[in-house]
Design a protein around this motif. Structure first.
Motif, PDB file in Angstrom:
ATOM      1  N   ILE A 216       0.851  -1.191   0.000  1.00  0.00           N
ATOM      2  CA  ILE A 216       0.000   0.000   0.000  1.00  0.00           C
ATOM      3  C   ILE A 216       0.886   1.241   0.000  1.00  0.00           C
ATOM      4  O   ILE A 216       1.761   1.391   0.862  1.00  0.00           O
ATOM      5  N   ASN A 217       0.670   2.091  -0.966  1.00  0.00           N
ATOM      6  CA  ASN A 217       1.377   3.371  -1.001  1.00  0.00           C
ATOM      7  C   ASN A 217       0.473   4.424  -0.374  1.00  0.00           C
ATOM      8  O   ASN A 217      -0.546   4.788  -0.937  1.00  0.00           O
ATOM      9  N   LEU A 218       0.861   4.850   0.804  1.00  0.00           N
ATOM     10  CA  LEU A 218       0.019   5.750   1.583  1.00  0.00           C
ATOM     11  C   LEU A 218       0.641   7.142   1.567  1.00  0.00           C
ATOM     12  O   LEU A 218       1.654   7.381   2.242  1.00  0.00           O
ATOM     13  N   PHE A 219       0.060   8.024   0.791  1.00  0.00           N
ATOM     14  CA  PHE A 219       0.680   9.339   0.626  1.00  0.00           C
ATOM     15  C   PHE A 219      -0.184  10.443   1.212  1.00  0.00           C
ATOM     16  O   PHE A 219      -1.257  10.744   0.701  1.00  0.00           O
TER      17      PHE A 219
ATOM     18  N   MET B  28       4.790   7.007  -8.139  1.00  0.00           N
ATOM     19  CA  MET B  28       4.819   6.184  -9.358  1.00  0.00           C
ATOM     20  C   MET B  28       5.990   5.224  -9.356  1.00  0.00           C
ATOM     21  O   MET B  28       5.888   4.078  -9.797  1.00  0.00           O
ATOM     22  N   SER B  29       7.110   5.742  -8.872  1.00  0.00           N
ATOM     23  CA  SER B  29       8.321   4.927  -8.832  1.00  0.00           C
ATOM     24  C   SER B  29       8.112   3.711  -7.916  1.00  0.00           C
ATOM     25  O   SER B  29       8.475   2.585  -8.263  1.00  0.00           O
ATOM     26  N   PHE B  30       7.503   3.941  -6.763  1.00  0.00           N
ATOM     27  CA  PHE B  30       7.212   2.838  -5.845  1.00  0.00           C
ATOM     28  C   PHE B  30       6.179   1.890  -6.447  1.00  0.00           C
ATOM     29  O   PHE B  30       6.249   0.677  -6.261  1.00  0.00           O
ATOM     30  N   GLU B  31       5.219   2.464  -7.141  1.00  0.00           N
ATOM     31  CA  GLU B  31       4.157   1.650  -7.734  1.00  0.00           C
ATOM     32  C   GLU B  31       4.750   0.715  -8.789  1.00  0.00           C
ATOM     33  O   GLU B  31       4.501  -0.488  -8.813  1.00  0.00           O
TER      34      GLU B  31
ATOM     35  N   ASN C 147       9.808   4.583   4.495  1.00  0.00           N
ATOM     36  CA  ASN C 147       9.591   6.028   4.564  1.00  0.00           C
ATOM     37  C   ASN C 147       9.830   6.625   3.181  1.00  0.00           C
ATOM     38  O   ASN C 147      10.936   6.591   2.660  1.00  0.00           O
ATOM     39  N   ALA C 148       8.781   7.185   2.604  1.00  0.00           N
ATOM     40  CA  ALA C 148       8.916   7.829   1.302  1.00  0.00           C
ATOM     41  C   ALA C 148       9.003   9.346   1.477  1.00  0.00           C
ATOM     42  O   ALA C 148       8.684  10.108   0.565  1.00  0.00           O
ATOM     43  N   GLY C 149       9.439   9.767   2.653  1.00  0.00           N
ATOM     44  CA  GLY C 149       9.580  11.192   2.933  1.00  0.00           C
ATOM     45  C   GLY C 149       8.714  11.602   4.099  1.00  0.00           C
ATOM     46  O   GLY C 149       7.503  11.464   4.042  1.00  0.00           O
ATOM     47  N   ASP C 150       9.344  12.081   5.194  1.00  0.00           N
ATOM     48  CA  ASP C 150       8.569  12.577   6.335  1.00  0.00           C
ATOM     49  C   ASP C 150       9.036  13.983   6.701  1.00  0.00           C
ATOM     50  O   ASP C 150      10.099  14.182   7.246  1.00  0.00           O
TER      51      ASP C 150
ATOM     52  N   ARG D  66      14.106   1.066  -5.331  1.00  0.00           N
ATOM     53  CA  ARG D  66      12.864   0.749  -4.596  1.00  0.00           C
ATOM     54  C   ARG D  66      12.513  -0.730  -4.728  1.00  0.00           C
ATOM     55  O   ARG D  66      12.007  -1.339  -3.772  1.00  0.00           O
ATOM     56  N   MET D  67      12.813  -1.320  -5.878  1.00  0.00           N
ATOM     57  CA  MET D  67      12.620  -2.766  -6.017  1.00  0.00           C
ATOM     58  C   MET D  67      13.503  -3.505  -5.018  1.00  0.00           C
ATOM     59  O   MET D  67      13.055  -4.453  -4.358  1.00  0.00           O
ATOM     60  N   ALA D  68      14.737  -3.041  -4.910  1.00  0.00           N
ATOM     61  CA  ALA D  68      15.662  -3.689  -3.972  1.00  0.00           C
ATOM     62  C   ALA D  68      15.134  -3.585  -2.547  1.00  0.00           C
ATOM     63  O   ALA D  68      15.192  -4.549  -1.780  1.00  0.00           O
ATOM     64  N   CYS D  69      14.606  -2.419  -2.189  1.00  0.00           N
ATOM     65  CA  CYS D  69      14.078  -2.239  -0.829  1.00  0.00           C
ATOM     66  C   CYS D  69      12.875  -3.150  -0.587  1.00  0.00           C
ATOM     67  O   CYS D  69      12.767  -3.790   0.468  1.00  0.00           O
ATOM     68  N   LEU D  70      11.978  -3.210  -1.554  1.00  0.00           N
ATOM     69  CA  LEU D  70      10.789  -4.056  -1.406  1.00  0.00           C
ATOM     70  C   LEU D  70      11.203  -5.522  -1.269  1.00  0.00           C
ATOM     71  O   LEU D  70      10.664  -6.268  -0.449  1.00  0.00           O
ATOM     72  N   ASP D  71      12.148  -5.907  -2.079  1.00  0.00           N
ATOM     73  CA  ASP D  71      12.667  -7.280  -2.047  1.00  0.00           C
ATOM     74  C   ASP D  71      13.260  -7.580  -0.662  1.00  0.00           C
ATOM     75  O   ASP D  71      12.843  -8.524   0.020  1.00  0.00           O
TER      76      ASP D  71
END
Lengths: 427, 316
Positions: free
Chosen positions: B54-57, B66-69, B133-136, B301-306
């Motif tokens: 879930i991308n919660l923005f 989009m990059s995360f998606e 964290n996609a930015g806080d 981001r793929m690496a992080c998800l993996d």
């Protein structure tokens, strides 16, 4: 029918006279009737053996928010009184930001009526300006004549220098005490912690110490042309302490206080965005904290307050920037202060003076001293017992303490207000 | 890809601060491999099949979201986007309630952006899945720093001992903070260049050298990271005018000449052309790696998800 009580086997501590002896104290009805190594007690006296514990004047807390009326869901007067009693606090100075705001005699009287049956003394500290708006002077003259000659806009700084100057002049005619909150509004706006490298790392907007110091400097300059009594409610940094020191040396009628968190914590307590450490003014650097302790020791800072401010936990369970400021402190006032006695930073009578005789003197109260004829407001504490503070066990409803889990040494075991026992540690 | 896949020693990716050199290398090494995969015609893998991301923005974002998606979809995850404007949050549900609600839906990955520093960490305590964290607020934006690092390493072969200048609005930048941490951990030298009003207090203590003269600060630099001027976060008085800002701190060929001849230009985007960077410089493919950064973003981001799902996927 006289209510006579003799407290025996006590370590009597009276900061005003410097008394520190093993002895006894006699109260008759609401007053202290005698004290000394041995006191001749009437036959009908009830004798209470204090088992070597310390007996000092009941604590006077000059900065307590109760939000009552208006925010009764945070806590009740009855419960606040119980929390105070558990902390050895016998006089609570209520900040005016309730709803309605305490800025005139009827509001003072209203609080007095509501607090009539509470365990400890509640004293209203009315607002300096009407509705705390920083625009018009409240009825300082009338309230002073009615015995409430101490005023504060609690959490707001009066930005208008011309108004501040007039307040000082006007107040001086009534020997009124003006208690200030030092936070230059533009420098403090949006800020939520001490400015510095930690704020930078956490990505939080900072409040520089200058926000405090420049208001203090301005006020000292303005006081030059009036002889108003002035009390800075919370000093948190080394720069302000320098200003205070100079002002005191130059003979200004100036006193100052500090809140417990600024004595015992620095900004690093925030790490990980702990909203329970968010207070106003913010926790400062370690250097500032050390300077505060030094200033307590040399007398530059006269008073220690709890700054007790119950906040609904919901307002703390949000990101740090959005969280409300404020921590409760009535129940941890004495035991946290004793830390700096136990670590040899300051002697026992000096630290107690900051919570008893000094605030009494500044506010013109009869309590705060062990003296024949003074109110029998007393605090009995075990100086050495070690334990951990537990938020869950606190009486205050909101539990927003910044000291949960902290190991401390020293505990209030008995509190007496007007000769009557209002708290007894149950174990 | 090799059969041995070590797990990642953290449950979440909340910031660069607290990571070790090995953690960062592990992410970048893996991302490097995903770059190759992304360049093939068939970009899709089923690594995350059955997992929900879930991308919660809470803050607007197009490129990062989009990059995360894309990253999630290329790995086969079911990706859901939720945009929560801050105003709708203020009306009712608290962040913690939102977290509990989402947690009950049993996601495996939460990618969160929020306008307040520390908010993602707060949320991460209330959920069982991995949180990125996609930015806080002004705090951190770790995947941006990681993609910058990957970009640099692919171009320069290393990060250690490079001199990196981070230029412009450091004060309001979470990208800068994450990069400062990452570059220090990896042994690069970090300089900050900007007007004193846009350099945060105590920046030196974070391991940087501060310059207010851009020409001087760029001297001998291997990497120039330009930052977007975040005028939306400024309320008066940070600098006199855009034209003065561009003239003193905008990157043009004249100022660029003070850096090393092969100095590489990065920008996290979106760019304000003619404000912090001259349009020609930005488009100069021999100097600028700005497009490449976007490509590296998906791989990182793929690496992080993996990495963050290895434990729940039973991979070791």
């Amino acid at each position: 029918m006289n209510e006579v009580t003799l407290y025996t086997n006590a370590r009597l501590l009276d900061p005003e006279s410097g008394l520190d002896i093993k002895g006894e104290l006699l109260t008759i009805n609401t007053e202290i009737a005698a004290l000394g190594i041995k006191v001749e007690a009437p036959k009908n006296a009830k004798i209470i053996d204090l088992k070597g514990n310390c007996l000092c004047p009941g604590l006077i807390d000059m900065r307590v928010f109760i939000g009552i009326p208006g925010e009764d869901y945070k806590d009740t007067i009855k419960n606040t009184g119980e929390a105070a009693a558990a902390g050895g606090v016998t006089t609570v100075c209520v900040q005016p930001n309730s709803d309605p705001i305490i800025d005139s005699i009827p509001h003072i009287e209203y609080l007095a009526i509501r607090a009539k049956n509470s365990l400890v003394n509640f004293i209203a500290m009315p607002a300096v300006t009407k509705q705390l708006e920083g625009k018009e002077i409240s009825e300082i003259g009338l309230m002073s004549k009615a015995g409430h000659n101490f005023f504060t806009d609690c959490s707001s700084t009066i930005e208008n220098a011309a108004l501040m100057s007039r307040i000082f002049k006007y107040a001086s005619a009534f020997d009124a005490l003006i208690i200030t909150h030092l936070a230059e509004p533009n420098l403090s706006k949006n800020g939520c912690m001490n400015a510095g490298d930690l704020a930078t790392r956490l990505g939080l907007p900072g409040i520089p110490t200058a926000a405090e110091t420049i208001v203090l400097e301005r006020d000292m300059r303005l006081l030059k042309s009036s002889n108003c009594r002035y009390h800075a409610s919370q000093i948190t940094c080394a720069d302000s302490i320098k200003v205070l020191k100079n002002a005191k040396r130059d003979g200004y009628n100036v006193t100052a206080g500090v809140a417990v968190p600024h004595i015992s914590l620095n900004e690093y307590a925030i790490e990980d965005y702990r909203t329970f450490t968010k207070i106003s003014p913010p926790l400062r650097s370690e250097d500032d904290r050390v300077a505060v302790i030094e200033a307590l020791k040399d007398g530059t800072i006269d008073v220690i307050v709890s700054g007790h401010d119950p906040e609904d936990p919901e307002t703390k369970r949000v990101p740090f920037e959005q969280a409300e400021s404020g921590v409760i402190g009535l129940e941890t006032l004495l035991n946290i202060c004793l830390e700096i006695y136990h670590n040899d930073s300051i002697d026992l009578l000096s630290i107690l003076a900051k919570m008893t005789s000094n605030p009494a003197k500044i506010m013109g109260l009869k309590s705060g001293r062990l003296k024949i004829g003074a109110p029998a407001d007393l605090c009995v504490f075990d100086l050495n017992v070690p334990y951990r503070i537990e938020a869950e066990k606190m009486i205050s409803i909101t539990k927003n303490t910044c000291f949960d889990g902290r190991p401390v040494q020293g505990r209030v075991v008995k509190t007496v207000v007007g000769g009557e026992s209002v708290y007894e540690y149950a174990g | 890809m090799s059969t041995f896949q070590p797990s990642f020693p953290h449950q979440h990716l909340l910031g660069i601060e607290g990571l070790k050199e090995a953690d960062i290398s592990q992410i970048i090494d893996l991302a490097d491999k995903y770059v190759d995969q992304n360049r093939q015609t068939n970009k899709k893998k089923d690594l995350l099949e059955g997992l929900t991301q879930i991308n919660l923005f809470f803050e607007n974002s197009t490129r990062t979201r989009m990059s995360f998606e894309l990253a999630g979809k290329r790995l086969g995850a079911d990706v859901i986007n939720m945009s929560m404007s801050t105003s709708s949050i203020k009306k009712g549900e608290t962040l913690i309630d939102t977290a509990s609600t989402l947690n009950a839906m049993r996601p495996d990955l939460l990618v969160v952006r929020h306008g307040s520093a520390g908010a993602v960490k707060l949320l991460s305590r209330k959920v069982d899945c991995a949180v990125i964290n996609a930015g806080d607020g002004k705090h951190e934006h770790p995947t941006q720093a990681l993609l910058d690092a990957l970009t640099i390493r692919r171009r320069k072969g290393r990060l250690a001992r490079l001199t990196v200048a981070i230029c412009g609005d450091v004060l309001h930048s979470r990208v800068a903070r994450s990069n400062i941490h990452l570059l220090n951990i990896m042994g690069a030298r970090v300089r900050l260049i900007g007007p004193p009003t846009l350099i945060p207090t105590g920046a030196e203590k974070l391991g940087t050298e501060v310059f207010h003269c851009m020409e001087e600060g760029l001297k001998g630099c291997d990497i120039i990271m330009m930052l977007r001027l975040q005028t939306e976060r400024m309320h008066g008085g940070y600098f006199p005018s855009i034209s003065e800002y561009f003239s003193l701190y905008g990157l043009d060929y004249e100022k660029l000449a003070h850096a090393k001849d092969d100095a590489l230009i990065l920008h996290p985007g979106p760019m304000n052309r003619g404000v912090e960077i001259d349009a020609k410089v930005a488009d100069d493919l021999t100097r600028s790696a700005i497009q490449e950064q976007v490509e590296m973003g998906v791989a990182v981001r793929m690496a992080c998800l993996d990495l963050l799902t290895r434990e729940r996927r039973g991979v070791n």
